[in-house]
Design a protein around this motif. Sequence first.
Motif, PDB file in Angstrom:
ATOM      1  N   VAL A  58       0.861  -1.187   0.000  1.00 33.94           N
ATOM      2  CA  VAL A  58       0.000   0.000   0.000  1.00 33.94           C
ATOM      3  C   VAL A  58       0.894   1.233   0.000  1.00 33.94           C
ATOM      4  O   VAL A  58       2.095   1.146   0.250  1.00 33.94           O
ATOM      5  CB  VAL A  58      -0.952   0.042   1.229  1.00 33.94           C
ATOM      6  N   ASP A  59       0.279   2.373  -0.269  1.00 31.48           N
ATOM      7  CA  ASP A  59       1.019   3.640  -0.201  1.00 31.48           C
ATOM      8  C   ASP A  59       1.571   3.810   1.216  1.00 31.48           C
ATOM      9  O   ASP A  59       0.889   3.496   2.193  1.00 31.48           O
ATOM     10  CB  ASP A  59       0.068   4.789  -0.555  1.00 31.48           C
ATOM     11  N   ASN A  60       2.784   4.275   1.339  1.00 36.27           N
ATOM     12  CA  ASN A  60       3.412   4.437   2.652  1.00 36.27           C
ATOM     13  C   ASN A  60       2.964   5.717   3.361  1.00 36.27           C
ATOM     14  O   ASN A  60       3.172   5.872   4.557  1.00 36.27           O
ATOM     15  CB  ASN A  60       4.940   4.422   2.503  1.00 36.27           C
ATOM     16  N   ALA A  68       5.190   9.689   5.864  1.00 35.70           N
ATOM     17  CA  ALA A  68       5.442   8.398   5.229  1.00 35.70           C
ATOM     18  C   ALA A  68       5.841   7.385   6.300  1.00 35.70           C
ATOM     19  O   ALA A  68       7.025   7.125   6.525  1.00 35.70           O
ATOM     20  CB  ALA A  68       6.523   8.538   4.169  1.00 35.70           C
ATOM     21  N   VAL A  69       4.830   6.797   6.965  1.00 35.32           N
ATOM     22  CA  VAL A  69       5.099   5.960   8.135  1.00 35.32           C
ATOM     23  C   VAL A  69       4.347   4.630   8.166  1.00 35.32           C
ATOM     24  O   VAL A  69       4.540   3.851   9.098  1.00 35.32           O
ATOM     25  CB  VAL A  69       4.753   6.720   9.438  1.00 35.32           C
ATOM     26  N   LEU A  70       3.491   4.339   7.192  1.00 34.16           N
ATOM     27  CA  LEU A  70       2.675   3.130   7.295  1.00 34.16           C
ATOM     28  C   LEU A  70       3.519   1.858   7.341  1.00 34.16           C
ATOM     29  O   LEU A  70       3.118   0.872   7.955  1.00 34.16           O
ATOM     30  CB  LEU A  70       1.644   3.064   6.175  1.00 34.16           C
ATOM     31  N   SER A  71       4.702   1.874   6.729  1.00 31.35           N
ATOM     32  CA  SER A  71       5.562   0.688   6.774  1.00 31.35           C
ATOM     33  C   SER A  71       6.003   0.371   8.201  1.00 31.35           C
ATOM     34  O   SER A  71       6.402  -0.751   8.487  1.00 31.35           O
ATOM     35  CB  SER A  71       6.795   0.887   5.888  1.00 31.35           C
ATOM     36  N   ARG A  72       5.916   1.344   9.107  1.00 31.49           N
ATOM     37  CA  ARG A  72       6.301   1.131  10.507  1.00 31.49           C
ATOM     38  C   ARG A  72       5.108   0.845  11.412  1.00 31.49           C
ATOM     39  O   ARG A  72       5.239   0.788  12.630  1.00 31.49           O
ATOM     40  CB  ARG A  72       7.071   2.339  11.022  1.00 31.49           C
ATOM     41  N   GLY A  73       3.928   0.679  10.801  1.00 29.74           N
ATOM     42  CA  GLY A  73       2.719   0.441  11.580  1.00 29.74           C
ATOM     43  C   GLY A  73       2.598  -0.998  12.063  1.00 29.74           C
ATOM     44  O   GLY A  73       3.328  -1.889  11.625  1.00 29.74           O
ATOM     45  N   LEU A  74       1.652  -1.199  12.969  1.00 29.88           N
ATOM     46  CA  LEU A  74       1.364  -2.533  13.492  1.00 29.88           C
ATOM     47  C   LEU A  74       0.381  -3.234  12.568  1.00 29.88           C
ATOM     48  O   LEU A  74      -0.573  -2.623  12.091  1.00 29.88           O
ATOM     49  CB  LEU A  74       0.760  -2.433  14.895  1.00 29.88           C
ATOM     50  N   THR A  75       0.602  -4.523  12.328  1.00 35.18           N
ATOM     51  CA  THR A  75      -0.307  -5.286  11.484  1.00 35.18           C
ATOM     52  C   THR A  75      -1.207  -6.157  12.338  1.00 35.18           C
ATOM     53  O   THR A  75      -0.870  -6.519  13.462  1.00 35.18           O
ATOM     54  CB  THR A  75       0.465  -6.165  10.482  1.00 35.18           C
ATOM     55  N   GLY A  76      -2.356  -6.486  11.779  1.00 32.07           N
ATOM     56  CA  GLY A  76      -3.316  -7.343  12.463  1.00 32.07           C
ATOM     57  C   GLY A  76      -4.440  -7.695  11.525  1.00 32.07           C
ATOM     58  O   GLY A  76      -4.358  -7.462  10.316  1.00 32.07           O
ATOM     59  N   ALA A  85      -2.029  -0.546  11.039  1.00 35.70           N
ATOM     60  CA  ALA A  85      -2.448   0.624  11.808  1.00 35.70           C
ATOM     61  C   ALA A  85      -1.328   1.648  11.788  1.00 35.70           C
ATOM     62  O   ALA A  85      -0.175   1.322  12.076  1.00 35.70           O
ATOM     63  CB  ALA A  85      -2.780   0.238  13.248  1.00 35.70           C
ATOM     64  N   SER A  86      -1.664   2.870  11.431  1.00 36.83           N
ATOM     65  CA  SER A  86      -0.670   3.923  11.395  1.00 36.83           C
ATOM     66  C   SER A  86      -0.033   4.086  12.772  1.00 36.83           C
ATOM     67  O   SER A  86      -0.732   4.097  13.790  1.00 36.83           O
ATOM     68  CB  SER A  86      -1.314   5.252  10.982  1.00 36.83           C
ATOM     69  N   PRO A  87       1.293   4.227  12.831  1.00 34.91           N
ATOM     70  CA  PRO A  87       1.934   4.399  14.137  1.00 34.91           C
ATOM     71  C   PRO A  87       1.663   5.766  14.762  1.00 34.91           C
ATOM     72  O   PRO A  87       1.961   5.967  15.929  1.00 34.91           O
ATOM     73  CB  PRO A  87       3.428   4.224  13.825  1.00 34.91           C
ATOM     74  N   LEU A  88       1.086   6.695  13.996  1.00 32.60           N
ATOM     75  CA  LEU A  88       0.837   8.033  14.537  1.00 32.60           C
ATOM     76  C   LEU A  88      -0.536   8.147  15.187  1.00 32.60           C
ATOM     77  O   LEU A  88      -0.640   8.302  16.393  1.00 32.60           O
ATOM     78  CB  LEU A  88       1.020   9.080  13.439  1.00 32.60           C
ATOM     79  N   LEU A  89      -1.594   8.088  14.389  1.00 30.62           N
ATOM     80  CA  LEU A  89      -2.935   8.284  14.946  1.00 30.62           C
ATOM     81  C   LEU A  89      -3.750   6.996  15.043  1.00 30.62           C
ATOM     82  O   LEU A  89      -4.899   7.019  15.437  1.00 30.62           O
ATOM     83  CB  LEU A  89      -3.693   9.326  14.112  1.00 30.62           C
ATOM     84  N   LYS A  90      -3.137   5.878  14.639  1.00 27.76           N
ATOM     85  CA  LYS A  90      -3.690   4.527  14.804  1.00 27.76           C
ATOM     86  C   LYS A  90      -4.847   4.173  13.866  1.00 27.76           C
ATOM     87  O   LYS A  90      -5.499   3.158  14.073  1.00 27.76           O
ATOM     88  CB  LYS A  90      -4.123   4.264  16.253  1.00 27.76           C
ATOM     89  N   GLN A  91      -5.125   4.964  12.817  1.00 31.44           N
ATOM     90  CA  GLN A  91      -6.136   4.543  11.858  1.00 31.44           C
ATOM     91  C   GLN A  91      -5.653   3.275  11.169  1.00 31.44           C
ATOM     92  O   GLN A  91      -4.468   3.125  10.880  1.00 31.44           O
ATOM     93  CB  GLN A  91      -6.410   5.628  10.793  1.00 31.44           C
TER      94      GLN A  91
END
Length: 116
Positions: A58-60, A68-76, A85-91
């Motif tokens: 997906v777009d980062n 540009a942070v989605l690659s550092r998000g949590l997966t589930g 889940a975005s590491p910033l606001l958790k969407q």
Amino acid sequence: MTLAPETTDLKVQLRLSGDWFTVCDLGALLPGRGVAALLPDGRQAALFRDRTGTLYAVDNRDPFTGAAVLSRGLTGTHQGRPFVASPLLKQRFDLATGQCLDDETVRVAAYEVRAA
């Protein structure tokens, strides 16, 4: 437990404008961890591999913050849908479609991805 590096000649490729673009070695994607890749047009993609070996891209860029942070998000998963889940606001963003699970009016680009 220590994970041994995967040894394979397979490459991860994204479909961009009808052509396949090689992004990285398959071994660079660890289940549950994201990797950011710079695309030829300057955009970034966030790549993921789940525990079954399924690949997602997906777009980062987080559309809520512009970072540009989605690659550092949590997966589930939520109701059987894989997400990051975005590491910033958790969407949460569906990894298969890019649809935001928390705001149906927002989505990120999702790429067709394969190992070849």
